[in-house]
Write a protein that holds these residues in place. Structure first.
Motif, PDB file in Angstrom:
ATOM      1  N   ALA A 102       8.919  -2.956   9.131  1.00 18.24           N
ATOM      2  CA  ALA A 102       9.228  -3.279  10.700  1.00 18.24           C
ATOM      3  C   ALA A 102       8.425  -4.390  11.160  1.00 18.24           C
ATOM      4  O   ALA A 102       8.628  -4.996  12.054  1.00 18.24           O
ATOM      5  CB  ALA A 102       9.540  -1.998  11.260  1.00 18.24           C
ATOM      6  N   ALA A 103       7.097  -4.273  10.754  1.00 19.05           N
ATOM      7  CA  ALA A 103       6.080  -4.889  11.235  1.00 19.05           C
ATOM      8  C   ALA A 103       6.236  -6.556  10.667  1.00 19.05           C
ATOM      9  O   ALA A 103       5.916  -7.568  11.263  1.00 19.05           O
ATOM     10  CB  ALA A 103       4.650  -4.565  11.079  1.00 19.05           C
ATOM     11  N   VAL A 104       6.710  -6.250   9.412  1.00 15.68           N
ATOM     12  CA  VAL A 104       6.848  -7.694   8.411  1.00 15.68           C
ATOM     13  C   VAL A 104       7.871  -8.533   9.243  1.00 15.68           C
ATOM     14  O   VAL A 104       7.817  -9.732   9.660  1.00 15.68           O
ATOM     15  CB  VAL A 104       7.225  -7.389   7.125  1.00 15.68           C
ATOM     16  CG1 VAL A 104       7.813  -8.699   6.517  1.00 15.68           C
ATOM     17  CG2 VAL A 104       6.064  -6.964   6.410  1.00 15.68           C
ATOM     18  N   LEU A 105       8.854  -7.676   9.642  1.00 14.67           N
ATOM     19  CA  LEU A 105      10.161  -8.399  10.080  1.00 14.67           C
ATOM     20  C   LEU A 105       9.873  -8.961  11.700  1.00 14.67           C
ATOM     21  O   LEU A 105      10.175  -9.840  12.178  1.00 14.67           O
ATOM     22  CB  LEU A 105      11.353  -7.597  10.229  1.00 14.67           C
ATOM     23  CG  LEU A 105      12.053  -7.078   9.228  1.00 14.67           C
ATOM     24  CD1 LEU A 105      13.008  -5.915   9.118  1.00 14.67           C
ATOM     25  CD2 LEU A 105      12.698  -8.604   8.625  1.00 14.67           C
ATOM     26  N   HIS A 164       0.681  -1.260   0.027  1.00 14.16           N
ATOM     27  CA  HIS A 164      -0.051  -0.012  -0.167  1.00 14.16           C
ATOM     28  C   HIS A 164       1.005   1.310   0.029  1.00 14.16           C
ATOM     29  O   HIS A 164       0.423   2.142  -0.652  1.00 14.16           O
ATOM     30  CB  HIS A 164      -0.744  -0.271   1.222  1.00 14.16           C
ATOM     31  CG  HIS A 164      -1.751   1.031   1.265  1.00 14.16           C
ATOM     32  ND1 HIS A 164      -2.722   1.290   0.573  1.00 14.16           N
ATOM     33  CD2 HIS A 164      -1.720   2.395   1.998  1.00 14.16           C
ATOM     34  CE1 HIS A 164      -3.541   2.461   0.891  1.00 14.16           C
ATOM     35  NE2 HIS A 164      -2.664   2.979   1.670  1.00 14.16           N
ATOM     36  N   ALA A 165       1.818   1.181   0.823  1.00 12.77           N
ATOM     37  CA  ALA A 165       2.750   2.228   0.626  1.00 12.77           C
ATOM     38  C   ALA A 165       3.312   2.652  -0.491  1.00 12.77           C
ATOM     39  O   ALA A 165       3.568   3.685  -1.135  1.00 12.77           O
ATOM     40  CB  ALA A 165       3.989   2.038   1.740  1.00 12.77           C
ATOM     41  N   PHE A 166       3.682   1.560  -1.518  1.00 11.20           N
ATOM     42  CA  PHE A 166       4.373   1.485  -2.594  1.00 11.20           C
ATOM     43  C   PHE A 166       3.241   2.256  -3.736  1.00 11.20           C
ATOM     44  O   PHE A 166       3.526   3.126  -4.529  1.00 11.20           O
ATOM     45  CB  PHE A 166       4.536   0.533  -3.629  1.00 11.20           C
ATOM     46  CG  PHE A 166       5.813  -0.354  -2.788  1.00 11.20           C
ATOM     47  CD1 PHE A 166       7.046   0.238  -2.429  1.00 11.20           C
ATOM     48  CD2 PHE A 166       5.820  -1.790  -2.872  1.00 11.20           C
ATOM     49  CE1 PHE A 166       8.048   0.110  -1.710  1.00 11.20           C
ATOM     50  CE2 PHE A 166       7.092  -2.334  -2.179  1.00 11.20           C
ATOM     51  CZ  PHE A 166       8.159  -1.475  -1.795  1.00 11.20           C
ATOM     52  N   ASP A 167       1.945   1.927  -3.477  1.00  8.60           N
ATOM     53  CA  ASP A 167       0.857   2.515  -4.382  1.00  8.60           C
ATOM     54  C   ASP A 167       0.544   4.007  -3.993  1.00  8.60           C
ATOM     55  O   ASP A 167      -0.043   4.679  -4.855  1.00  8.60           O
ATOM     56  CB  ASP A 167      -0.709   1.588  -4.092  1.00  8.60           C
ATOM     57  CG  ASP A 167      -0.423   0.243  -4.368  1.00  8.60           C
ATOM     58  OD1 ASP A 167       0.464   0.001  -5.314  1.00  8.60           O
ATOM     59  OD2 ASP A 167      -1.312  -0.522  -3.943  1.00  8.60           O
ATOM     60  N   THR A 168       0.847   4.341  -2.699  1.00 12.38           N
ATOM     61  CA  THR A 168       0.330   5.791  -2.345  1.00 12.38           C
ATOM     62  C   THR A 168       1.704   6.548  -2.321  1.00 12.38           C
ATOM     63  O   THR A 168       1.634   7.590  -1.900  1.00 12.38           O
ATOM     64  CB  THR A 168      -0.295   5.757  -0.968  1.00 12.38           C
ATOM     65  OG1 THR A 168       0.529   5.156  -0.182  1.00 12.38           O
ATOM     66  CG2 THR A 168      -1.649   5.046  -1.184  1.00 12.38           C
ATOM     67  N   GLY A 169       2.724   6.390  -2.399  1.00 16.92           N
ATOM     68  CA  GLY A 169       4.066   6.902  -2.619  1.00 16.92           C
ATOM     69  C   GLY A 169       4.534   7.224  -1.342  1.00 16.92           C
ATOM     70  O   GLY A 169       5.113   8.301  -0.965  1.00 16.92           O
ATOM     71  N   THR A 170       4.297   6.495  -0.364  1.00 14.65           N
ATOM     72  CA  THR A 170       4.469   6.752   1.111  1.00 14.65           C
ATOM     73  C   THR A 170       5.776   5.947   1.543  1.00 14.65           C
ATOM     74  O   THR A 170       6.205   5.069   0.681  1.00 14.65           O
ATOM     75  CB  THR A 170       3.380   6.570   2.026  1.00 14.65           C
ATOM     76  OG1 THR A 170       2.733   5.389   1.816  1.00 14.65           O
ATOM     77  CG2 THR A 170       2.258   7.842   2.039  1.00 14.65           C
ATOM     78  N   SER A 171       6.123   6.116   2.719  1.00 14.79           N
ATOM     79  CA  SER A 171       7.532   5.139   3.143  1.00 14.79           C
ATOM     80  C   SER A 171       6.824   3.835   3.495  1.00 14.79           C
ATOM     81  O   SER A 171       6.029   3.853   4.381  1.00 14.79           O
ATOM     82  CB  SER A 171       8.170   5.838   4.257  1.00 14.79           C
ATOM     83  OG  SER A 171       8.975   4.888   4.872  1.00 14.79           O
ATOM     84  N   PRO A 172       7.475   2.821   2.978  1.00 12.92           N
ATOM     85  CA  PRO A 172       7.177   1.416   3.699  1.00 12.92           C
ATOM     86  C   PRO A 172       7.963   0.963   4.703  1.00 12.92           C
ATOM     87  O   PRO A 172       7.662  -0.168   5.440  1.00 12.92           O
ATOM     88  CB  PRO A 172       7.726   0.612   2.437  1.00 12.92           C
ATOM     89  CG  PRO A 172       8.959   1.067   1.876  1.00 12.92           C
ATOM     90  CD  PRO A 172       8.640   2.870   1.951  1.00 12.92           C
TER      91      PRO A 172
END
Length: 245
Positions: free
Chosen positions: A237-240, A224-232
């Motif tokens: 961090a939550a994935v890890l 979603h961050a990629f789709d909206t141009g925001t920082s992932p």
């Protein structure tokens, strides 16, 4: 008053009704599906849910009666029992009745392929094999029940009388019932989770599948961050954190 935080819709309060407009063109089919689905689904459920009505077709605007309450904290066992009963009823609704209303399996393979291509390369090399194993594990899980698709504290509302309703069915699809149990069993306080499990009748297999979906949850924050141009960064961090043994 505008409600904050919606990824897909702009929602404002108009009197006692919530007015919603899609944030992006690709959200329009979701809202239109809700307009068809929710009048059929709502009477089958034991708690209030939004039942949107079409106000304008172009631009697309829908309205529904406000479901009161604040996001549940995932702590109170009484809330857990009510949520377990709600999800049991939802997952018992007949897929054959929902399918003509636009409820279909999600493109799981496409989403997982995107995760493989866009998220895995951002992870430390030491955890990439574990990440790939998680993606493989969910690829062939069931897709045979009507599911909400995004059950979390922001969509499960409560007040001092108990749970007041479940909102935001934009991600409803035919999927794995354990997806809707992911946060309820693995992201909440133990008494809440135990109450959900008892009320729903969770099996050991469902609990294990729900853990897989819980671990996969933050991956969507990254894409979603990629789709909206925001920082992932926050999503990564939550994935890890959830990939940790």
């Amino acid at each position: 008053m505008e409600f904050a935080g919606g990824w897909d819709s702009v929602a404002v309060l108009v009197g006692d009704r919530v007015e919603r407009r899609p944030r992006r063109p690709d959200v329009e089919p979701q809202l239109r599906r809700e307009v068809r689905l929710m009048p059929w689904l709502a009477p089958r459920l034991p708690m209030p849910v939004p039942v949107p009505e079409l106000v304008s077709d172009d631009p697309l605007v829908v309205r529904h009666v406000l479901v009161p309450g604040e996001p549940t904290g995932g702590v109170d066992p009484a809330h857990g029992r009510a949520l377990g009963a709600f999800l049991r009823a939802l997952h018992a609704t007949p897929p054959a009745g929902a399918a003509p209303l636009g409820v279909a399996p999600a493109d799981r393979a496409g989403a997982l392929d995107r995760d493989t291509a866009q998220v895995v390369p951002l992870l430390p090399a030491a955890v990439r094999a574990r990440a790939g194993a998680l993606l493989d594990a969910v690829r062939d899980l069931p897709a045979d029940a009507v599911v909400h698709g995004d059950v979390g504290p922001e969509h499960v509302l409560a007040d001092d009388t108990g749970l007041t309703g479940v909102i935001d069915f934009g991600d409803a699809h035919l999927g794995d019932p354990a997806l809707d149990l992911a946060w309820a069993l693995h992201g909440t306080a133990r008494p809440f989770a135990d109450a959900v499990a008892e009320s729903y009748g969770v099996t050991g297999e469902q609990r294990a599948r729900a853990l897989l979906w819980h671990r996969l949850g933050p991956w969507h924050e990254v894409t979603h961050a990629f789709d909206t141009g925001t920082s992932p960064a926050e999503g990564l961090a939550a994935v890890l954190d959830r990939l940790s043994p």
